[in-house]
Structures are given as C-alpha cells and as structure tokens.
Design an enzyme around this catalytic site. Sequence first.
Site, PDB file in Angstrom:
ATOM      1  N   ASP A  25       0.784  -1.254   0.000  1.00  0.00           N
ATOM      2  CA  ASP A  25       0.000   0.000   0.000  1.00  0.00           C
ATOM      3  C   ASP A  25       0.810   1.296   0.000  1.00  0.00           C
ATOM      4  O   ASP A  25       0.460   2.256   0.713  1.00  0.00           O
ATOM      5  CB  ASP A  25      -0.961   0.008   1.205  1.00  0.00           C
ATOM      6  CG  ASP A  25      -1.918  -1.163   1.204  1.00  0.00           C
ATOM      7  OD1 ASP A  25      -1.878  -1.977   0.261  1.00  0.00           O
ATOM      8  OD2 ASP A  25      -2.708  -1.282   2.159  1.00  0.00           O
ATOM      9  N   GLU A  73      -4.604  -0.825  -1.270  1.00  0.00           N
ATOM     10  CA  GLU A  73      -5.910  -0.916  -0.599  1.00  0.00           C
ATOM     11  C   GLU A  73      -6.877   0.005  -1.331  1.00  0.00           C
ATOM     12  O   GLU A  73      -6.535   1.161  -1.621  1.00  0.00           O
ATOM     13  CB  GLU A  73      -5.800  -0.478   0.878  1.00  0.00           C
ATOM     14  CG  GLU A  73      -7.147  -0.550   1.598  1.00  0.00           C
ATOM     15  CD  GLU A  73      -7.079  -0.141   3.064  1.00  0.00           C
ATOM     16  OE1 GLU A  73      -5.974  -0.002   3.616  1.00  0.00           O
ATOM     17  OE2 GLU A  73      -8.167   0.045   3.654  1.00  0.00           O
ATOM     18  N   LYS A 130      -6.607  -4.893  -2.976  1.00  0.00           N
ATOM     19  CA  LYS A 130      -7.231  -5.555  -1.817  1.00  0.00           C
ATOM     20  C   LYS A 130      -8.256  -4.626  -1.175  1.00  0.00           C
ATOM     21  O   LYS A 130      -8.017  -3.437  -1.040  1.00  0.00           O
ATOM     22  CB  LYS A 130      -6.147  -5.969  -0.810  1.00  0.00           C
ATOM     23  CG  LYS A 130      -5.340  -4.831  -0.212  1.00  0.00           C
ATOM     24  CD  LYS A 130      -4.175  -5.384   0.598  1.00  0.00           C
ATOM     25  CE  LYS A 130      -3.397  -4.338   1.356  1.00  0.00           C
ATOM     26  NZ  LYS A 130      -4.147  -3.615   2.390  1.00  0.00           N
ATOM     27  N   VAL A 158       3.216   0.340   4.183  1.00  0.00           N
ATOM     28  CA  VAL A 158       2.523   1.096   5.233  1.00  0.00           C
ATOM     29  C   VAL A 158       1.099   0.551   5.430  1.00  0.00           C
ATOM     30  O   VAL A 158       0.518  -0.005   4.516  1.00  0.00           O
ATOM     31  CB  VAL A 158       2.460   2.594   4.849  1.00  0.00           C
ATOM     32  CG1 VAL A 158       3.854   3.172   4.781  1.00  0.00           C
ATOM     33  CG2 VAL A 158       1.705   2.843   3.552  1.00  0.00           C
ATOM     34  N   THR A 159       0.579   0.764   6.681  1.00  0.00           N
ATOM     35  CA  THR A 159       1.277   1.250   7.853  1.00  0.00           C
ATOM     36  C   THR A 159       1.635   0.057   8.744  1.00  0.00           C
ATOM     37  O   THR A 159       0.966  -0.976   8.699  1.00  0.00           O
ATOM     38  CB  THR A 159       0.414   2.261   8.668  1.00  0.00           C
ATOM     39  OG1 THR A 159      -0.773   1.612   9.142  1.00  0.00           O
ATOM     40  CG2 THR A 159       0.042   3.451   7.836  1.00  0.00           C
ATOM     41  N   CYS A 163      -1.963  -2.314   7.953  1.00  0.00           N
ATOM     42  CA  CYS A 163      -1.952  -3.274   6.839  1.00  0.00           C
ATOM     43  C   CYS A 163      -0.731  -4.184   6.846  1.00  0.00           C
ATOM     44  O   CYS A 163      -0.816  -5.347   6.427  1.00  0.00           O
ATOM     45  CB  CYS A 163      -2.079  -2.525   5.514  1.00  0.00           C
ATOM     46  SG  CYS A 163      -3.718  -1.805   5.338  1.00  0.00           S
TER      47      CYS A 163
HETATM   48  N1  TIU Z   1      -2.571   0.383   4.329  1.00  0.00           N
HETATM   49  C1  TIU Z   1      -3.007   0.676   5.547  1.00  0.00           C
HETATM   50  O1  TIU Z   1      -2.304   0.541   6.532  1.00  0.00           O
HETATM   51  N2  TIU Z   1      -4.304   1.207   5.648  1.00  0.00           N
HETATM   52  C2  TIU Z   1      -4.699   2.054   6.632  1.00  0.00           C
HETATM   53  O2  TIU Z   1      -5.854   2.481   6.670  1.00  0.00           O
HETATM   54  N3  TIU Z   1      -3.754   2.406   7.539  1.00  0.00           N
HETATM   55  C3  TIU Z   1      -3.888   3.313   8.552  1.00  0.00           C
HETATM   56  O3  TIU Z   1      -2.952   3.403   9.367  1.00  0.00           O
HETATM   57  N4  TIU Z   1      -4.958   4.068   8.627  1.00  0.00           N
END
Ligand code: TIU
Length: 237
Positions: A25, A73, A130, A158-159, A163
């Site tokens: 992501d 995402e 995803k 991240v993060t 995720c």
């Molecule tokens: N990719 C991911 O971690 N989606 C999130 O929504 N992360 C947050 O930290 N909000």
Amino acid sequence: MTVSVPADPYDFELDPETTALVIIDMQRDFLEPGGFGSMLGNDVSLLASTIEPLQQVLAAARAIGMPVIHTREGHRADLADAPPAKLARGRLSCGIGDPGPFGRVLVRGEHGHDIVDELAPIDGEPILDKPGKGAFYATDLELLLRNRAVRRLIVTGVTTEVCVHTTVREANDRGFECLVLSDCVGSYFPEFHQVGLQMIAAQGGIFGWVAPSSQLLARLEAAGLLAAASTSTTTII
Ligand code: TIU
C-alpha cells in the site's frame, strides 16, 4: 543458496529463489497530503522516510530476480466491495469514495489510489488490489505465492500496525515466514511502529523477524548476489 540475515529474534534464513518482496500500500492516498491518510487526521509526512530505503530494496530484488508483489488498498468505483461498516467508520466528512484532492478517496483508478512514482511497479510485478487491511483477505495472493513456490516474504510498506501487521499475521498463519524491514515500514504513530515491530519478533518470533534493510542488502551483497555499487548501502560523508 541460503542467505542469513541478522534479525530479531535470530537470523532469518532466506533462499532468494523462494522468497518474495511484498510492498504494501505505498499509495498516494496514504503517503501524500489530501488522501485517505490525511482524511483520518494523520500527519502523512511521517511515512516519507520509508520511500528511499524501499527504493534500494526494490532495486536489489529486481537485480537478483526476486519476485516483487505490490498491493493497493481500495475499492471498486461503485463501492460494492466496501463493507458498509468500513464506509461508516470514523464518521468522516470526506471518506472512502468521496471526492478529494487526488480524486475519489481510496477508489481504484483514481490518482490517489495508485502507488507513488518512486516505487512504480514495472512489467512482470503483480499489483494486487485488496479491499481490506490484510493482503490475503479476498485476494489471490496465496495462489500467486504458492504457484511460484514462495515460502518466505520480505514485507515492507505502510502502515506498520495496520496493513503490514494484518498481512504478516495472515501470512504467518498460512505458513509463510516473514522478515519485516524496520526502515521500510512506517506508521502515523511512531510508538505504534516501535511496539508493532516488537510484537512481531517477541516470543521467539511469534509472527516473524525484524531487521533493517541495510542488513538484508549487506548479506545479499556478501553472497555475491549484488554488485556493491548497485545498492549504495554505504554513506559517503
Ligand atoms: N494500508 C493501511 O495501513 N491502511 C490504513 O488504513 N492504515 C492506517 O494506518 N490508517
């Protein structure tokens, strides 16, 4: 060939032929002001430090022919794959599917949904869309990995505690061994990042291993898999 990477809680043994680099992501919606990350009230600049080390790891993976998988995402334009609970969460005035500075927030095909230019995928690298936090949920990731006989994952992106953590937990339960690169994952919450990494390696590596990318690159180089110049892991002052 086996490469031993010094890691927490102990060396991570990897065979580059059965290991994949997974980049979670690294999308504008999470890394740049105006996307989903900012809509949630976060300081997105906290994730910027992941880009440069991840570029080096990506270059190394490409140089040695290690499979690379990128994830994003996000949701269909009609939001049919977005659970109502996810859409409602946060009571946001501008949330998933709403128009933002980079187009509709976290919607596939929009500018904000795509991966940052610095880490743009190249031909042959699957991009996996995803709908959830974990990269295995409602995707064909496991099929892709099993078809390539992949058993170990180098996990980045991240993060850290959202995720990345969800994906590492899903992978661990499916029998994949994960090395999380501490400088190639990032969080809006530095304390969650630290504790998130500790939670992975604690209890003898309950979810996996943690190491800085410099350890991985140094070991790939020492094994003769990388030309010293190609990764520039040394800082010249
Ligand atoms: N990719 C991911 O971690 N989606 C999130 O929504 N992360 C947050 O930290 N909000």
